[in-house]
Design a protein around this motif. Structure first.
Motif, PDB file in Angstrom:
ATOM      1  N   THR A  43      32.888  41.425   2.211  1.00 13.99           N
ATOM      2  CA  THR A  43      33.848  42.508   2.348  1.00 13.99           C
ATOM      3  C   THR A  43      33.077  43.818   2.192  1.00 13.99           C
ATOM      4  N   ARG A  44      33.581  44.868   2.789  1.00  7.91           N
ATOM      5  CA  ARG A  44      32.923  46.177   2.719  1.00  7.91           C
ATOM      6  C   ARG A  44      32.729  46.581   1.251  1.00  7.91           C
ATOM      7  N   THR A  45      33.744  46.355   0.409  1.00  4.41           N
ATOM      8  CA  THR A  45      33.663  46.738  -1.000  1.00  4.41           C
ATOM      9  C   THR A  45      32.536  46.015  -1.710  1.00  4.41           C
ATOM     10  N   LEU A  46      32.427  44.708  -1.515  1.00 10.06           N
ATOM     11  CA  LEU A  46      31.353  43.946  -2.147  1.00 10.06           C
ATOM     12  C   LEU A  46      29.993  44.387  -1.609  1.00 10.06           C
ATOM     13  N   PHE A  47      29.871  44.539  -0.289  1.00  9.25           N
ATOM     14  CA  PHE A  47      28.614  44.947   0.326  1.00  9.25           C
ATOM     15  C   PHE A  47      28.112  46.261  -0.276  1.00  9.25           C
ATOM     16  N   GLU A  48      28.989  47.243  -0.374  1.00 12.14           N
ATOM     17  CA  GLU A  48      28.591  48.535  -0.933  1.00 12.14           C
ATOM     18  C   GLU A  48      28.302  48.437  -2.432  1.00 12.14           C
ATOM     19  N   SER A  49      29.029  47.569  -3.130  1.00 11.06           N
ATOM     20  CA  SER A  49      28.833  47.415  -4.576  1.00 11.06           C
ATOM     21  C   SER A  49      27.490  46.791  -4.930  1.00 11.06           C
ATOM     22  N   VAL A  50      26.955  45.943  -4.045  1.00 13.18           N
ATOM     23  CA  VAL A  50      25.648  45.322  -4.324  1.00 13.18           C
ATOM     24  C   VAL A  50      24.497  46.128  -3.733  1.00 13.18           C
ATOM     25  N   GLY A  51      24.792  47.315  -3.262  1.00 15.66           N
ATOM     26  CA  GLY A  51      23.748  48.216  -2.795  1.00 15.66           C
ATOM     27  C   GLY A  51      23.705  48.425  -1.295  1.00 15.66           C
ATOM     28  N   GLY A  52      24.459  47.619  -0.531  1.00 11.16           N
ATOM     29  CA  GLY A  52      24.509  47.797   0.920  1.00 11.16           C
ATOM     30  C   GLY A  52      23.183  47.551   1.614  1.00 11.16           C
ATOM     31  N   ASP A  53      22.345  46.696   1.019  1.00  9.68           N
ATOM     32  CA  ASP A  53      21.041  46.443   1.626  1.00  9.68           C
ATOM     33  C   ASP A  53      20.652  44.969   1.481  1.00  9.68           C
ATOM     34  N   ARG A  54      19.524  44.625   2.061  1.00 12.75           N
ATOM     35  CA  ARG A  54      19.042  43.239   2.065  1.00 12.75           C
ATOM     36  C   ARG A  54      18.890  42.702   0.643  1.00 12.75           C
ATOM     37  N   ASP A  87      28.993  42.049   8.609  1.00 16.93           N
ATOM     38  CA  ASP A  87      28.255  40.845   9.008  1.00 16.93           C
ATOM     39  C   ASP A  87      26.868  40.867   8.365  1.00 16.93           C
ATOM     40  N   VAL A  88      26.600  39.876   7.522  1.00 15.64           N
ATOM     41  CA  VAL A  88      25.296  39.768   6.851  1.00 15.64           C
ATOM     42  C   VAL A  88      24.581  38.486   7.268  1.00 15.64           C
ATOM     43  N   THR A  89      24.954  37.954   8.424  1.00 14.16           N
ATOM     44  CA  THR A  89      24.404  36.688   8.900  1.00 14.16           C
ATOM     45  C   THR A  89      22.887  36.726   8.986  1.00 14.16           C
ATOM     46  N   ARG A  90      22.314  37.841   9.415  1.00 14.42           N
ATOM     47  CA  ARG A  90      20.850  37.917   9.571  1.00 14.42           C
ATOM     48  C   ARG A  90      20.139  37.673   8.241  1.00 14.42           C
ATOM     49  N   TYR A  91      20.722  38.152   7.138  1.00 16.32           N
ATOM     50  CA  TYR A  91      20.142  37.898   5.820  1.00 16.32           C
ATOM     51  C   TYR A  91      20.438  36.469   5.370  1.00 16.32           C
ATOM     52  N   ALA A  92      21.657  36.031   5.605  1.00 17.59           N
ATOM     53  CA  ALA A  92      22.077  34.704   5.160  1.00 17.59           C
ATOM     54  C   ALA A  92      21.252  33.600   5.821  1.00 17.59           C
ATOM     55  N   LYS A  93      20.852  33.799   7.065  1.00 20.34           N
ATOM     56  CA  LYS A  93      20.025  32.805   7.749  1.00 20.34           C
ATOM     57  C   LYS A  93      18.694  32.593   7.024  1.00 20.34           C
ATOM     58  N   GLU A  94      18.186  33.637   6.386  1.00 18.55           N
ATOM     59  CA  GLU A  94      16.933  33.521   5.637  1.00 18.55           C
ATOM     60  C   GLU A  94      17.071  32.571   4.452  1.00 18.55           C
ATOM     61  N   THR A  95      18.299  32.353   3.992  1.00 20.48           N
ATOM     62  CA  THR A  95      18.533  31.479   2.841  1.00 20.48           C
ATOM     63  C   THR A  95      18.997  30.085   3.259  1.00 20.48           C
ATOM     64  N   GLY A  96      19.155  29.869   4.565  1.00 24.38           N
ATOM     65  CA  GLY A  96      19.524  28.542   5.043  1.00 24.38           C
ATOM     66  C   GLY A  96      20.917  28.413   5.628  1.00 24.38           C
TER      67      GLY A  96
END
Length: 99
Positions: free
Chosen positions: A34-45, A17-26
């Motif tokens: 997906t877990r794979t994508l999240f970890e591939s982009v660094g797993g951070d904000r 769940d990345v909703t907290r970050y996504a809300k910052e973008t509107g």
């Protein structure tokens, strides 16, 4: 992704769940990677926000999905974004092609 219910995929850790970050973008709806994508982009904000920014650059509001290329290390890989409705609630999922 073989999961039928988003809630179960989140509980099992298949989705992050990345909703907290996504809300910052509107975003006004829940957003998951997906877990794979999240970890591939660094797993951070920073990685999540960069990926969401790329989505907005390529967004076509007439479709229930989007596709764009995301830099992962030295590669540019296709990322898909899907709009879902489950039990009357909309949500968005970012994933790689094979997921």
């Amino acid at each position: 992704m073989d999961y039928i219910h988003r809630k179960q995929a989140l509980e099992d850790g298949v989705l992050v769940d990345v909703t907290r970050y996504a809300k910052e973008t509107g975003f006004k709806v829940p957003v998951a990677f997906t877990r794979t994508l999240f970890e591939s982009v660094g797993g951070d904000r920073k990685g999540v926000m960069g990926t969401i920014f790329n989505f907005f650059v390529n967004f076509d509001e007439k479709k229930d999905h989007a596709q764009f290329l995301q830099r992962i290390g030295e590669e540019r890989l296709p990322v898909f974004v899907r709009l879902h409705e489950e039990e009357g609630e909309l949500s968005v999922t970012f994933m790689f092609d094979e997921e």
